[in-house]
Structures are given as structure tokens and as C-alpha cells.
Design an enzyme around this catalytic site. Structure first.
Site, PDB file in Angstrom:
ATOM      1  CB  THR A  46       0.723  -3.437   6.460  1.00 29.05           C
ATOM      2  OG1 THR A  46      -0.581  -3.462   5.871  1.00 29.05           O
ATOM      3  CG2 THR A  46       1.361  -2.070   6.334  1.00 29.05           C
ATOM      4  CG  ASP A  47      -2.389  -7.389   3.791  1.00 32.73           C
ATOM      5  OD1 ASP A  47      -3.011  -7.644   2.754  1.00 32.73           O
ATOM      6  OD2 ASP A  47      -2.677  -6.443   4.563  1.00 32.73           O
ATOM      7  CD  GLU A  65      -7.251 -26.583  28.856  1.00 35.35           C
ATOM      8  OE1 GLU A  65      -7.345 -25.406  28.482  1.00 35.35           O
ATOM      9  OE2 GLU A  65      -8.161 -27.421  28.732  1.00 35.35           O
ATOM     10  CB  THR A  94      -0.938  -0.011   1.223  1.00 43.11           C
ATOM     11  OG1 THR A  94      -1.853  -1.079   1.069  1.00 43.11           O
ATOM     12  CG2 THR A  94      -1.686   1.294   1.381  1.00 43.11           C
ATOM     13  CE  LYS A 120      -2.835  -4.615   8.283  1.00 43.26           C
ATOM     14  NZ  LYS A 120      -2.872  -4.693   6.788  1.00 43.26           N
ATOM     15  CE1 TYR A 123      -6.042   0.028  -0.295  1.00 47.82           C
ATOM     16  CE2 TYR A 123      -3.947  -0.260  -1.421  1.00 47.82           C
ATOM     17  CZ  TYR A 123      -4.797  -0.544  -0.370  1.00 47.82           C
ATOM     18  OH  TYR A 123      -4.401  -1.437   0.587  1.00 47.82           O
TER      19      TYR A 123
END
Ligand code: DGL
Length: 332
Positions: free
Chosen positions: A97-98, A289, A18, A170, A31
Site C-alpha cells: 500500500t505504500d 500567489e 503487506t 494513502k 511482520y
């Protein structure tokens, strides 16, 4: 303006995202990521060339959802090559950023140089109202030129915050402050190019793995747990040739009984299993557990599923032994 001879030399590698994105109309959401090249990005940041001597290079130009092992290996080799020359003092990487946290964590595990490697991205496209990319690039370059950044391993710089790859994730999809390093906290902040550290330059987590001669990484898959989940997916992934499984478990890495039985069988067939968690702030300890000692599972501790997958891929280049892999999850 800093004396040209005293300026540090920062090589900037563009990969898309981006931060390089373009909007057709700044009043709309739509975009296209990975539109502008690195030279355009660097020239769009006022005062940037006062901070350092900058060179730019477009490695790839993609949305980071299209990142893969091949590009990671290409990126890591290029960073190694750049940092091994005296002509480069640090590397800045612009990235979507993903999957920024996985790429940063991967680089932190394979880059041996003590020179700074800083990754930046943005939540708004380059042409958006309130674009955050230019400030992130400016602060990222300022961080990369900071003498105290050396020896801290790979760093991320977004919205004025300095994050370490092992701790950052993120956490949102809207605000420019989308990244979070809780509960470990930030390494520091950068405000208008001024760097403030929250910790002394301690021994960054040593890089753990060599990628010499590698052009691929072992396949590792992630299984997301949910109430009533079927264990069939485990069998399907084993049949598809996975080399390791990461569980995005419920709570502290838990998964239902039938799935545990199938996972235990996978371990017995030489496929390591790592228990991580789908929660926002995971901490998965051994033998809570789930009896990891009995099943031969690995506990991911604070690593989320995405980063657990990265670490297991690299661990599998060395060993399939659960005890050895657990050691990597303790220290890398
Ligand atoms: N396509 C997404 C990526 O490249 C856009 C998200 C962003 O970069 O902020 O990761």
C-alpha cells in the site's frame, strides 16, 4: 456456483506487500512484507474460485517502498500482454500500500486496453488477527469480473471502496480504511462481492503515453517545502542530473523567494518545474500567489507530489515544453 463457461478469466499478478506479509506472532506489530506467494494468497480466500477462473503469477515479491521505474515498466508490459489475449478478461494486481497510488496512476496512464485492471493491497499482514487482504482480494476479483468495470481505466479496491488512481491517496498508516479519494469521491463500493457504482461508465481518462521500447524513465525528483528551506537542494538535484522537479509546496504550492529564483533558473536551463502541494487535499491553480506564466512553472492541480512526479516522468518522454506539460496535467 456460476457456470464454468460463463465465468470470466482473471489473471492475478502478485508483487508483494503487506497483503503477502507474515507475522511471527499475531499479538505483535512486527511482520515481514512480501512473504507469501500469489498461489498461497489466492487459496487462502474462501469462495474466490466461485467468482472467476483464476490464474496466478508472481511478478516480483517486494515491499512496495522498493518499487521503481524498471518494475513499473515490466508490470505495464505484462499487463498489456495479458489483456491483448482473448484468454484474459481482466487483471488483478496485489501490491503493497505504500506506493500503491503511484503504481496505479502510472498504469492508468500507459495501459490502453478497456479491460479492467484492478489493484488491491492490505493494511494488515496475511496472518494477522483481522487480516483485511482476503476480503480485498475477494472484492477485487468481484470488481474485475463486473461487466460495468470495463472502460473505466485502472481501479483500486480496498476496504470495500472503489477508487480511481488520479484521486486516491494513502491517508493513514493504521486502519483498514487507509485510502481516501477526497474531494473527488469514490467510483463505487463492493460489499461481499456485490458491486455498486456511483457513476455511469463514463469515458475514463484516456491513457496518455506509450512506453514502447522504453527500459527506463526520466529522473524526476520531489522537493518538500518547509519554513526557511534552503534552495541548495535544488542546485544539488540539478547537479545530480535530475530531468524535472516537483515541489511539494506549502499551502497552494508555495515556496520561498530564494527557492523560486533557483527554480526559475532551472526552468531556464531546460528542467521543467511542477508546483504541487504537501497538503492532504491539494488543488494548485496557475498564477495564484506564484506567477507561473513568468517563471515557466506547471501547476499540478489536484495531483499530489507523488503522482505529479509520475506524470512529469511520462510527459518528459514526449516534451520539456511547460505549456505541453501543463496540458497533460489538465487531462491525464
Ligand atoms: N512495506 C509496505 C508496502 O509493501 C507495507 C505496507 C502495506 O503493504 O500495507 O507497501
Amino acid at each position: 456456483m456460476a457456470n464454468q463457461d460463463l465465468k470470466r478469466r482473471i489473471h492475478v499478478l502478485g508483487t508483494g506487500g503487506t497483503i503477502a506479509g507474515a507475522q511471527s506472532d499475531s499479538r505483535h506489530l512486527g511482520y515481514t512484507a512480501a512473504t507469501y506467494g500469489i498461489d498461497w494468497l489466492l487459496n487462502a480466500v474462501p469462495g474466490l474460485h466461485d467468482l472467476a477462473i483464476l490464474t496466478g503469477e508472481q511478478l516480483v515479491n517486494i515491499g512496495s517502498q522498493d518499487m521503481d521505474d524498471r518494475i513499473w515498466l515490466q508490470l505495464a508490459r505484462r499487463v498489456d500482454e495479458l489483456l491483448s489475449t482473448p484468454a484474459v478478461d481482466a487483471v488483478l494486481i496485489t501490491h503493497g500500500t505504500d506506493t500503491l497510488e503511484e503504481t496505479a496512476y502510472f498504469l492508468s496512464l500507459v495501459i490502453a486496453s478497456p479491460k479492467p485492471v484492478v489493484l488491491v493491497g492490505s493494511m494488515r499482514p496475511a496472518t494477522a488477527l483481522g487480516a483485511d487482504g482476503p476480503a480485498n482480494i475477494y472484492n477485487g476479483v468481484a470488481l474485475a469480473t463486473d461487466a460495468r468495470a470495463a472502460g473505466r481505466g485502472t481501479l483500486l479496491c480496498l476496504d470495500g471502496e472503489i477508487h480511481r488512481p488520479r484521486h486516491v491517496t494513502k491517508a493513514g498508516t493504521m486502519s483498514s480504511n487507509a485510502f481516501c479519494s477526497s474531494p473527488a469521491g469514490l467510483a463505487g463500493v463492493v460489499l461481499a462481492g456485490r458491486v455498486e457504482w456511483f457513476e455511469v461508465a463514463g469515458a475514463a481518462r484516456a491513457h496518455c503515453f506509450s512506453i514502447a521500447g522504453r527500459d527506463e524513465l526520466p529522473r524526476v525528483d520531489i522537493i518538500y517545502a518547509y519554513p526557511g528551506m534552503s534552495a541548495d537542494l535544488i542546485d544539488s538535484l540539478v547537479a545530480a542530473g535530475t530531468r524535472g522537479l516537483v515541489i511539494a509546496g506549502v499551502g497552494a504550492g508555495n515556496i520561498n523567494r530564494s527557492a523560486i529564483a533557483r527554480l526559475s533558473a532551472a526552468v531556464a536551463n531546460g528542467i521543467p518545474v511542477v508546483r504541487s502541494s504537501r497538503v492532504a487535499r491539494p488543488m494548485v491553480f496557475r498564477n495564484a500567489e506564484v506567477n507561473d506564466d513568468h517563471h515557466g512553472f506547471v501547476a499540478a492541480r489536484d495531483l499530489n507530489p507523488g503522482k505529479s512526479r509520475v506524470l512529469l516522468q511520462l510527459a518528459l518522454t514526449v516534451s520539456t515544453d511547460a505549456g505541453r506539460i501543463q496540458e497533460y496535467f489538465e487531462r491525464c
